[in-house]
Design a protein around this motif. Structure first.
Motif, PDB file in Angstrom:
ATOM      1  N   ALA A 136     -28.560  47.257  75.518  1.00 18.94           N
ATOM      2  CA  ALA A 136     -27.955  48.079  74.467  1.00 18.94           C
ATOM      3  C   ALA A 136     -28.736  47.939  73.163  1.00 18.94           C
ATOM      4  N   ARG A 195     -34.528  51.845  69.585  1.00 22.63           N
ATOM      5  CA  ARG A 195     -35.482  52.930  69.827  1.00 22.63           C
ATOM      6  C   ARG A 195     -34.889  54.293  69.463  1.00 22.63           C
ATOM      7  N   SER A 196     -33.622  54.297  69.058  1.00 21.11           N
ATOM      8  CA  SER A 196     -32.981  55.566  68.729  1.00 21.11           C
ATOM      9  C   SER A 196     -33.015  55.774  67.215  1.00 21.11           C
ATOM     10  N   SER A 197     -32.346  56.815  66.768  1.00 19.78           N
ATOM     11  CA  SER A 197     -32.416  57.082  65.334  1.00 19.78           C
ATOM     12  C   SER A 197     -31.619  56.043  64.544  1.00 19.78           C
ATOM     13  N   THR A 198     -30.660  55.364  65.170  1.00 22.65           N
ATOM     14  CA  THR A 198     -29.983  54.260  64.477  1.00 22.65           C
ATOM     15  C   THR A 198     -31.004  53.184  64.105  1.00 22.65           C
ATOM     16  N   ARG A 205     -34.240  53.506  63.922  1.00 22.23           N
ATOM     17  CA  ARG A 205     -35.232  54.007  62.964  1.00 22.23           C
ATOM     18  C   ARG A 205     -34.673  53.986  61.548  1.00 22.23           C
ATOM     19  N   ALA A 206     -33.367  54.282  61.425  1.00 24.32           N
ATOM     20  CA  ALA A 206     -32.762  54.228  60.093  1.00 24.32           C
ATOM     21  C   ALA A 206     -32.814  52.792  59.568  1.00 24.32           C
ATOM     22  N   MET A 266     -34.959  50.423  60.359  1.00 24.86           N
ATOM     23  CA  MET A 266     -36.337  50.042  60.017  1.00 24.86           C
ATOM     24  C   MET A 266     -36.803  50.754  58.753  1.00 24.86           C
ATOM     25  N   GLN A 271     -40.928  58.525  76.623  1.00 21.77           N
ATOM     26  CA  GLN A 271     -40.010  57.784  75.760  1.00 21.77           C
ATOM     27  C   GLN A 271     -39.123  56.821  76.513  1.00 21.77           C
ATOM     28  N   ASN A 283     -31.874  49.927  73.341  1.00 20.47           N
ATOM     29  CA  ASN A 283     -31.570  51.349  73.162  1.00 20.47           C
ATOM     30  C   ASN A 283     -31.305  51.676  71.701  1.00 20.47           C
ATOM     31  N   LEU A 284     -30.568  50.779  71.040  1.00 21.38           N
ATOM     32  CA  LEU A 284     -30.248  51.028  69.633  1.00 21.38           C
ATOM     33  C   LEU A 284     -31.513  51.118  68.800  1.00 21.38           C
TER      34      LEU A 284
END
Lengths: 260, 358
Positions: free
Chosen positions: B195, B201-204, B206-207, B209, B17, B198-199
């Motif tokens: 940054a 690829r994180s759950s933020t 994903r939310a 998308m 990841q 990172n944003l």
């Protein structure tokens, strides 16, 4: 198969739902017991999907009461259903087309992730450890559904049957206590249907998940469900074990037409 | 042959990841950063810094902001330039009115001010989508520019709202040469691009998308639509705000409200469309394409004309330049509607298998 069916966890009482002048559901009552597979069947337009939408808060019935684990449920929004551990799949696949299989299933664990966006941006604190811990859980789901080979594929590129399976995976990733499946086998060939049946039975068996499903394939419904509700024109016309329902006069009439 | 991942086994989820899972990508990026931070300052001329590299980086940052909102969260916006204007004027006012405030803190405050304004103009997104939302953000574009000319306090009572950016002094060092400004901008853009990566690829991310691809399913999964959309507006406007501050302080030196016109918003929108909607790399490629191609054509066209002995006047050359520019945009969109970033990705996939077709 010896499984323990528990107490009633979801009880719907006298539910009526209208859209303007159209009555989608009229005075419907039924319940779902823990660990059972409950099927909802009926001809097209009978209100089956509306029923699921009422259960997970997308639609708000004008009349009737819903009890979840013995407590009356107030008006709720869809995201609150997720917090109450109710997950669902959709009749028309509702995957996130631009994302990979892995990311799609990871979204299923969204409610369990606590890190905020600043931690995410800096990849600091809980952000990384959470991501890895949840990845592990998601990999378990991927193994369970036998889709390891496509985990990095964008879901838009997958064939229909696999997309349905990924959607089930996304729902399972939330470790739901109740799973709502809207026509999980629609449009599948025999082999894909068999796979899907196997997964549904395994989910029910291994995780004890309560399942409410809508399905048109009567063979499947009669084989796997513990109890069946039959709707027609928004009214309940039958309820009981598969054998009972199969011999119910009204149900036969609804399916074959009154003239026969 | 060089670009293979054969033999690079991932034995942990952490390894799988990481940001750039393929070793060649990591090496390539490090090389690129080394060239940008060390090689370019040594080699490039003053003209390159102030006319090409600095605006390229600043517009990449603004495109990054818009791409977060439009590409990742799926909310179409035409107010990018306005949010940049908020950033520019906010940074100016923080420097002017707060005694002894460090310039970087001003930039961050400028971003936060833009974020607040972004949230305000993001509120309609809770009810409307797509083109209708684009029209609602158009309101931001006109309203903010109007505000900046209407209220003289915002531009410290200068005529027609022109502001002259203060000197950039960090720990006693004055960033007054093009090279030093370039390095400052490069550092800020690099950190913010990281940054952003990172944003998303994180759950933020994903939310965002999930909301973009299928909002009903997203809410059933437990994603709250309102905070997710507003966060996208806030983060996006933050990026645009910082880009606006840099635009005023490091690029132009003095700006006026009308400089942040609808034209500029469209320019940034074209950057992400050409570069790749929903791609961090695409922001840089798009900005490079839109900004550098006209300059490149400017240089080459007269030479080409001379080669064929065509009697082109300067006016003709500039018309032909616009023509070719337009044709190239159409060409790229037809060849690959998902933008240059997607072309790059396809090239990489092909390279990994080369010389075999599958």
């Amino acid at each position: 198969m010896s499984k323990k069916i528990g107490d009633v966890i979801l009880d719907l009482q006298n539910i009526s739902l209208r859209f303007g002048g159209v009555k989608a559901l009229t005075d419907i009552s039924f319940n779902v017991r823990e660990h059972e597979i409950r099927a909802i069947i009926g001809p097209n337009g009978a209100g089956k999907s509306s029923m699921l939408n009422v259960i997970n808060g997308v639609y708000h019935p004008q009349e009737g009461k819903i009890f979840w684990r013995g407590k009356e449920r107030k008006r709720m929004e869809p995201h609150m259903a997720a917090q109450q551990n109710i997950a669902r799949t959709f009749q028309n696949i509702a995957l996130f087309k631009g994302m990979s299989v892995l990311d799609n299933i990871m979204t299923g664990r969204m409610t369990k992730m606590k890190a905020n966006f600043i931690e995410h941006a800096l990849w600091f604190g809980r952000a990384k450890s959470e991501e890895l811990a949840h990845r592990r859980k998601v990999e378990e789901v991927i193994d369970f559904l036998e889709i390891q080979h496509i985990r990095k594929t964008p879901v838009g590129r997958l064939p229909y049957g696999l997309q349905k399976r990924v959607e089930l995976g996304r729902a399972l990733a939330a470790e739901p206590s109740m799973l709502l499946l809207d026509e999980p086998m629609a449009g599948m060939n025999v082999e894909e249907k068999q796979d899907m049946c196997r997964f549904i039975l395994d989910v029910n068996d291994q995780f004890g998940t309560t399942i409410v499903l809508i399905e048109h394939d009567m063979g499947v419904v009669m084989d796997i469900s513990d109890r069946v509700v039959v709707l027609d024109y928004g009214k309940k016309i039958g309820d009981g074990e598969p054998e009972e329902v199969k011999n119910n006069e009204e149900v036969i009439k609804a399916y074959l037409g009154a003239g026969h | 042959m060089l670009y293979r991942e054969a033999g690079q086994f991932k034995t942990t989820y952490a390894a799988d990841q990481q940001l750039f899972p393929i070793r060649q990508d990591r090496i390539g990026l490090l090389l690129l950063l080394a060239v940008a931070f060390v090689g370019v300052p040594v080699l490039a001329s003053e003209y390159w810094f102030s006319a090409i590299l600095i605006p390229f980086l600043i517009f990449s940052l603004a495109a990054l902001g818009l791409n977060i909102l439009t590409g990742y969260a799926g909310q179409l916006s035409l107010g990018t330039a306005a949010f940049m204007a908020v950033g520019a004027y906010a940074a100016y006012n923080f420097q002017l009115r707060v005694e002894g405030i460090p310039i970087l803190v001003s930039f961050i405050c400028a971003g936060l001010t833009a974020a607040a304004v972004g949230i305000l103009f993001g509120l309609p997104s809770l009810r409307i989508k797509g083109f209708y939302l684009a029209v609602a953000t158009l309101a931001a574009q006109f309203f903010i520019v109007w505000c900046l000319t209407k209220f003289p306090w915002l531009s410290n009572h200068s005529s027609s709202g022109v502001i002259s950016a203060q000197d950039i002094v960090i720990m006693g060092f004055n960033f007054d040469t093009p090279v030093s400004k370039y390095l400052l901008v490069l550092a800020i853009v690099s950190v913010m691009a990281l940054a952003a990566k990172n944003l998303v690829r994180s759950s933020t991310g994903r939310a965002w998308m999930a909301v973009r691809d299928m909002d009903v399913a997203a809410s059933v999964i437990g994603i709250k639509l309102m905070p997710t959309k507003l966060l996208a507006f806030a983060v996006s406007s933050f990026y645009c705000g910082v880009a606006g501050a840099l635009y005023a302080f490091c690029y132009l030196g003095s700006v006026e409200p009308d400089g942040f016109s609808l034209d500029m918003s469209f320019k940034i929108l074209f950057m992400i469309i050409i570069g790749g909607v929903g791609s961090i790399l695409g922001c840089f490629l798009g900005a490079a394409f839109i900004l550098l191609l006209p300059i490149f054509l400017d240089f080459t066209l007269p030479g080409v004309a001379e080669l064929f002995g065509l009697p082109f006047s300067n006016a003709t050359v500039s018309h032909i330049q616009i023509l070719i520019f337009g044709a190239l945009i159409m060409f790229f969109l037809i060849v690959e509607p998902h933008g240059l970033a997607r072309l790059w990705q396809i090239a990489k996939e092909k390279l990994r298998l080369w010389p075999f077709p599958h």
